[in-house]
Design an enzyme around this catalytic site. Structure first.
Site, PDB file in Angstrom:
ATOM      1  N   ARG A 172       0.844  -1.204   0.000  1.00  0.00           N
ATOM      2  CA  ARG A 172       0.000   0.000   0.000  1.00  0.00           C
ATOM      3  C   ARG A 172       0.872   1.244   0.000  1.00  0.00           C
ATOM      4  O   ARG A 172       0.375   2.360   0.089  1.00  0.00           O
ATOM      5  CB  ARG A 172      -0.918   0.009   1.221  1.00  0.00           C
ATOM      6  CG  ARG A 172      -1.977  -1.067   1.152  1.00  0.00           C
ATOM      7  CD  ARG A 172      -3.040  -0.880   2.207  1.00  0.00           C
ATOM      8  NE  ARG A 172      -3.772  -2.118   2.408  1.00  0.00           N
ATOM      9  CZ  ARG A 172      -4.827  -2.477   1.683  1.00  0.00           C
ATOM     10  NH1 ARG A 172      -5.269  -1.715   0.721  1.00  0.00           N
ATOM     11  NH2 ARG A 172      -5.438  -3.630   1.922  1.00  0.00           N
ATOM     12  N   ASP A 185       9.887  -6.807   0.069  1.00  0.00           N
ATOM     13  CA  ASP A 185      10.279  -6.352   1.398  1.00  0.00           C
ATOM     14  C   ASP A 185      11.715  -5.863   1.290  1.00  0.00           C
ATOM     15  O   ASP A 185      12.567  -6.537   0.713  1.00  0.00           O
ATOM     16  CB  ASP A 185      10.151  -7.436   2.469  1.00  0.00           C
ATOM     17  CG  ASP A 185      10.134  -6.785   3.858  1.00  0.00           C
ATOM     18  OD1 ASP A 185       9.162  -6.072   4.166  1.00  0.00           O
ATOM     19  OD2 ASP A 185      11.112  -6.949   4.605  1.00  0.00           O
ATOM     20  N   PHE A 228      11.985   8.172  -2.040  1.00  0.00           N
ATOM     21  CA  PHE A 228      11.303   8.072  -0.748  1.00  0.00           C
ATOM     22  C   PHE A 228      12.279   7.509   0.278  1.00  0.00           C
ATOM     23  O   PHE A 228      13.437   7.216  -0.045  1.00  0.00           O
ATOM     24  CB  PHE A 228      10.045   7.200  -0.857  1.00  0.00           C
ATOM     25  CG  PHE A 228      10.335   5.725  -1.072  1.00  0.00           C
ATOM     26  CD1 PHE A 228      10.680   5.256  -2.319  1.00  0.00           C
ATOM     27  CD2 PHE A 228      10.269   4.821  -0.013  1.00  0.00           C
ATOM     28  CE1 PHE A 228      10.952   3.903  -2.524  1.00  0.00           C
ATOM     29  CE2 PHE A 228      10.534   3.465  -0.207  1.00  0.00           C
ATOM     30  CZ  PHE A 228      10.882   3.009  -1.467  1.00  0.00           C
ATOM     31  N   ASP A 230      16.362   7.590   0.604  1.00  0.00           N
ATOM     32  CA  ASP A 230      16.999   8.006  -0.654  1.00  0.00           C
ATOM     33  C   ASP A 230      17.866   9.271  -0.525  1.00  0.00           C
ATOM     34  O   ASP A 230      18.950   9.318  -1.109  1.00  0.00           O
ATOM     35  CB  ASP A 230      15.939   8.231  -1.749  1.00  0.00           C
ATOM     36  CG  ASP A 230      15.481   6.929  -2.381  1.00  0.00           C
ATOM     37  OD1 ASP A 230      16.166   5.900  -2.197  1.00  0.00           O
ATOM     38  OD2 ASP A 230      14.444   6.937  -3.061  1.00  0.00           O
ATOM     39  N   LYS A 246      17.591   5.517 -10.979  1.00  0.00           N
ATOM     40  CA  LYS A 246      17.617   4.745  -9.729  1.00  0.00           C
ATOM     41  C   LYS A 246      17.285   3.271 -10.021  1.00  0.00           C
ATOM     42  O   LYS A 246      17.976   2.368  -9.563  1.00  0.00           O
ATOM     43  CB  LYS A 246      16.618   5.341  -8.721  1.00  0.00           C
ATOM     44  CG  LYS A 246      16.581   4.572  -7.414  1.00  0.00           C
ATOM     45  CD  LYS A 246      15.543   5.091  -6.423  1.00  0.00           C
ATOM     46  CE  LYS A 246      15.393   4.091  -5.271  1.00  0.00           C
ATOM     47  NZ  LYS A 246      14.282   4.397  -4.366  1.00  0.00           N
ATOM     48  N   HIS A 296      18.416  -1.880  -5.637  1.00  0.00           N
ATOM     49  CA  HIS A 296      18.089  -3.206  -5.096  1.00  0.00           C
ATOM     50  C   HIS A 296      16.777  -3.724  -5.691  1.00  0.00           C
ATOM     51  O   HIS A 296      16.659  -4.859  -6.088  1.00  0.00           O
ATOM     52  CB  HIS A 296      18.010  -3.108  -3.568  1.00  0.00           C
ATOM     53  CG  HIS A 296      17.169  -1.962  -3.060  1.00  0.00           C
ATOM     54  ND1 HIS A 296      17.219  -0.692  -3.594  1.00  0.00           N
ATOM     55  CD2 HIS A 296      16.220  -1.895  -2.074  1.00  0.00           C
ATOM     56  CE1 HIS A 296      16.364   0.090  -2.967  1.00  0.00           C
ATOM     57  NE2 HIS A 296      15.747  -0.616  -2.036  1.00  0.00           N
ATOM     58  N   ARG A 297      15.760  -2.820  -5.762  1.00  0.00           N
ATOM     59  CA  ARG A 297      14.437  -3.219  -6.255  1.00  0.00           C
ATOM     60  C   ARG A 297      14.500  -3.533  -7.751  1.00  0.00           C
ATOM     61  O   ARG A 297      13.944  -4.522  -8.219  1.00  0.00           O
ATOM     62  CB  ARG A 297      13.445  -2.082  -5.971  1.00  0.00           C
ATOM     63  CG  ARG A 297      11.995  -2.432  -6.186  1.00  0.00           C
ATOM     64  CD  ARG A 297      11.069  -1.424  -5.520  1.00  0.00           C
ATOM     65  NE  ARG A 297      11.232  -1.419  -4.075  1.00  0.00           N
ATOM     66  CZ  ARG A 297      11.885  -0.461  -3.389  1.00  0.00           C
ATOM     67  NH1 ARG A 297      12.379   0.587  -4.006  1.00  0.00           N
ATOM     68  NH2 ARG A 297      12.029  -0.566  -2.092  1.00  0.00           N
TER      69      ARG A 297
HETATM   70  P1  IMP Z   1       8.887  -2.343   3.855  1.00  0.00           P
HETATM   71  O1  IMP Z   1       9.590  -3.115   2.771  1.00  0.00           O
HETATM   72  O2  IMP Z   1       7.536  -1.871   3.441  1.00  0.00           O
HETATM   73  O3  IMP Z   1       8.961  -3.039   5.154  1.00  0.00           O
HETATM   74  O4  IMP Z   1       9.668  -0.982   4.100  1.00  0.00           O
HETATM   75  C1  IMP Z   1      10.891  -0.727   3.603  1.00  0.00           C
HETATM   76  C2  IMP Z   1      11.468   0.541   4.218  1.00  0.00           C
HETATM   77  O5  IMP Z   1      12.859   0.532   3.854  1.00  0.00           O
HETATM   78  C3  IMP Z   1      10.883   1.816   3.615  1.00  0.00           C
HETATM   79  O6  IMP Z   1       9.904   2.381   4.442  1.00  0.00           O
HETATM   80  C4  IMP Z   1      12.098   2.727   3.555  1.00  0.00           C
HETATM   81  O7  IMP Z   1      12.298   3.338   4.791  1.00  0.00           O
HETATM   82  C5  IMP Z   1      13.251   1.761   3.320  1.00  0.00           C
HETATM   83  N1  IMP Z   1      13.500   1.575   1.868  1.00  0.00           N
HETATM   84  C6  IMP Z   1      13.292   0.455   1.129  1.00  0.00           C
HETATM   85  N2  IMP Z   1      13.600   0.660  -0.167  1.00  0.00           N
HETATM   86  C7  IMP Z   1      13.991   1.949  -0.238  1.00  0.00           C
HETATM   87  C8  IMP Z   1      14.417   2.751  -1.325  1.00  0.00           C
HETATM   88  O8  IMP Z   1      14.450   2.353  -2.496  1.00  0.00           O
HETATM   89  N3  IMP Z   1      14.747   4.023  -1.005  1.00  0.00           N
HETATM   90  C9  IMP Z   1      14.697   4.520   0.256  1.00  0.00           C
HETATM   91  N4  IMP Z   1      14.284   3.822   1.293  1.00  0.00           N
HETATM   92  C10 IMP Z   1      13.931   2.531   1.056  1.00  0.00           C
END
Ligand code: IMP
Length: 206
Positions: A8, A76, A158, A161, A181, A186-187
């Site tokens: 979400r 995640d 976000f 970053d 990016k 990673h994503r």
């Molecule tokens: P979740 O995967 O929803 O548990 O949350 C991952 C958390 O890791 C996010 O709220 C960010 O704080 C951080 N995070 C994960 N991927 C990124 C990214 O690509 N940029 C910045 N912060 C990230």
């Protein structure tokens, strides 16, 4: 094929969508229609209480597949900082408190690292993508090495970053376009693994 993204987090969904749509998922190999949990009011939020990124991604993907009946993809992810013994790690979203507040998390990180010298500011973003469908669950990992800056710079992206400098770059992720990016994140890396897998399996499912 139809895929539901088990998140979400609007910024995350946007990033996943951009990478999927620009990365060749759609096209003659695999054409993808993306859905979100908002279309399925019966799907509730999942508690992310796993000890690893993988455990949380699997939990989210399995639940959304079960309640929507649609092939589910969950991400995640988080930031792993060497000088903090791997923190915030799986707690990245809730580093400064139970309710996710990106700015408070980032401020806490900078506070915890204020005395860490430049050469010890190494960190990595880690992402686990889980794919759940009627054949079961499969996971794909991606990570990007980098270092933590001393102040937030940049308006895009976000989470952390604005303080993350990917290796070999003098700009933070928050100064980069989504495409730039996504090409190294990673994503983006985990999603390309998933994409290769889906292509291998063909568009008729696993
Ligand atoms: P979740 O995967 O929803 O548990 O949350 C991952 C958390 O890791 C996010 O709220 C960010 O704080 C951080 N995070 C994960 N991927 C990124 C990214 O690509 N940029 C910045 N912060 C990230």
């Amino acid at each position: 094929m139809d895929i539901i993204l088990a998140s979400r987090n609007k910024k995350k969904i946007e990033e996943l969508k951009n990478i999927i749509e620009s990365g060749g998922f759609s096209g003659k190999d695999v054409s993808v229609n993306i859905h979100t949990p908002d279309e399925f009011p019966q799907c509730e939020d999942v508690e992310e209480d796993g000890a690893t990124f993988e455990a949380n991604a699997i939990k989210k993907a399995a639940y959304i597949f079960e309640c929507s009946g649609m092939t589910a993809v969950a991400d995640d992810s988080g930031l792993v900082v060497d000088a903090l013994n791997g923190a915030p790690g799986v707690f990245s979203a809730r580093y400064a408190g139970e309710v996710t507040d990106d700015w408070a998390n980032l401020r806490k990180l900078l506070r915890e690292m204020k005395d860490v010298p430049d050469e010890k500011r190494g960190a990595r973003f880690v992402c686990c993508i889980a794919l759940a469908d009627r054949s079961g669950i499969k996971t794909f990992m991606g990570h990007v090495e980098g270092r933590i800056g001393r102040e937030p710079i940049g308006e895009k992206g976000f989470g952390y970053d604005p303080v993350f400098y990917p290796e070999g770059h003098e700009r933070t992720f928050a100064e980069m376009t989504d495409e730039e990016k996504g090409s190294m994140s990673h994503r983006g890396r985990a999603l390309r693994e998933l994409q290769d897998y889906l292509k291998e399996q063909g568009s008729h499912g696993r």
